[in-house]
Design an enzyme around this catalytic site. Structure first.
Site, PDB file in Angstrom:
ATOM      1  N   ARG A  70      10.770  -2.571  11.396  1.00 26.91           N
ATOM      2  CA  ARG A  70       9.665  -1.969  12.148  1.00 26.91           C
ATOM      3  C   ARG A  70       9.316  -2.892  13.304  1.00 26.91           C
ATOM      4  O   ARG A  70       9.293  -4.100  13.141  1.00 26.91           O
ATOM      5  CB  ARG A  70       8.443  -1.836  11.216  1.00 26.91           C
ATOM      6  N   ARG A 126      -1.293  -9.103  13.100  1.00 36.30           N
ATOM      7  CA  ARG A 126      -1.781  -8.093  12.141  1.00 36.30           C
ATOM      8  C   ARG A 126      -2.554  -8.755  11.005  1.00 36.30           C
ATOM      9  O   ARG A 126      -3.568  -8.229  10.545  1.00 36.30           O
ATOM     10  CB  ARG A 126      -0.607  -7.276  11.586  1.00 36.30           C
ATOM     11  N   ARG A 165      11.343  -6.643   5.413  1.00 37.06           N
ATOM     12  CA  ARG A 165      11.203  -5.197   5.176  1.00 37.06           C
ATOM     13  C   ARG A 165      12.058  -4.380   6.156  1.00 37.06           C
ATOM     14  O   ARG A 165      12.131  -4.681   7.333  1.00 37.06           O
ATOM     15  CB  ARG A 165       9.711  -4.827   5.349  1.00 37.06           C
ATOM     16  N   ARG A 191     -10.045   0.818   7.821  1.00 41.30           N
ATOM     17  CA  ARG A 191      -9.636  -0.555   8.120  1.00 41.30           C
ATOM     18  C   ARG A 191     -10.718  -1.323   8.883  1.00 41.30           C
ATOM     19  O   ARG A 191     -10.511  -2.498   9.202  1.00 41.30           O
ATOM     20  CB  ARG A 191      -8.384  -0.506   8.998  1.00 41.30           C
ATOM     21  N   LYS A 198       0.836  -1.217   0.000  1.00 35.61           N
ATOM     22  CA  LYS A 198       0.000   0.000   0.000  1.00 35.61           C
ATOM     23  C   LYS A 198       0.869   1.264   0.000  1.00 35.61           C
ATOM     24  O   LYS A 198       0.611   2.194  -0.768  1.00 35.61           O
ATOM     25  CB  LYS A 198      -0.927   0.033   1.229  1.00 35.61           C
TER      26      LYS A 198
END
Ligand code: AMP
Length: 207
Positions: free
Chosen positions: A152, A163, A122, A83, A8
């Protein structure tokens, strides 16, 4: 829209340049608030670290304020919002009051096994939050500001699993909510190179 790791942010940034739009990523806004140590940041931190969603009324308030500050006629990309169904309802009310509407919902479709791999590898900049590209990862420095790249905190395996669970429970139903509304939901195959996926999005938006 799309699950965590669907791309996204990456795709939203490219689309923002292409459309000369303003992009509001609720994840980025909340991370900025955390870095700045504001009340909002402190409140959001516990939820984000646990992989849970920040309460609807808080996020709707943040987006509502940002949209109210825009100049009339601005194009807006909302990244990672709404969301939940209450957030979609809140957004509909905000837009209706402003005499605006959503042009489209872009949904990036990526299988779960691919998402876990993407999230665990990531890296983001510790200072400015820029996502690391393939080239900057080996050097370990942010391409934008040269600061260290880090993982992160919510990209750790347990939090990633939570998540993804939250996405299935709370966010996937929002797509059905939009499917029952007059807004077009554009399903985009989120597997391929960044450029290929961006082309798919632009083609579908232009159609
Ligand atoms: P993201 O950067 O979009 O993956 O978001 C990171 C985290 O920020 C999420 O796991 C949530 O804790 C929080 N967050 C971002 N957007 C929202 C939203 N629309 N509603 C609730 N929490 C959000």
């Amino acid at each position: 829209m799309g699950p965590p790791g669907a791309g996204k942010g990456t795709q939203g940034e490219l689309l923002e340049q292409h459309l000369d739009a303003v992009r509001y990523s609720t994840g980025d806004m909340l991370r900025d608030a955390r870095r700045a140590g504001t009340d909002l940041g402190r409140l959001a931190q516990t939820y984000m670290d646990a992989g849970e969603l920040v309460p609807d009324e808080v996020v709707i308030g943040v987006v509502g304020e940002a949209l109210a500050a825009l100049s009339p006629g601005a194009s807006v990309i909302l990244d990672g919002f709404p969301r939940t169904i209450p957030q979609a309802e809140g957004l509909a009310l905000i837009l209706e009051a402003a005499g605006q509407r959503l042009d489209a919902v872009v949904n990036l479709v990526v299988p779960e096994e691919e998402l876990v791999g993407r999230l665990s590898s990531r890296r983001v900049c510790s200072e400015c939050g820029t996502l690391a590209s393939g080239e900057s990862v080996p050097s370990g420095a942010c391409a934008a500001c040269g600061s260290d790249l880090v993982q992160r905190s919510d990209d750790q395996p347990d939090t990633v699993r939570r998540r993804l669970g939250v996405y299935l429970e709370e966010t996937a139903p929002v797509l059905e909510w939009y499917a029952d509304s007059p807004v077009d939901v554009l399903e985009i195959d989120g597997i391929g190179s960044v450029a290929e996926i961006q082309d798919r999005i632009r083609e579908r938006l232009a159609a």
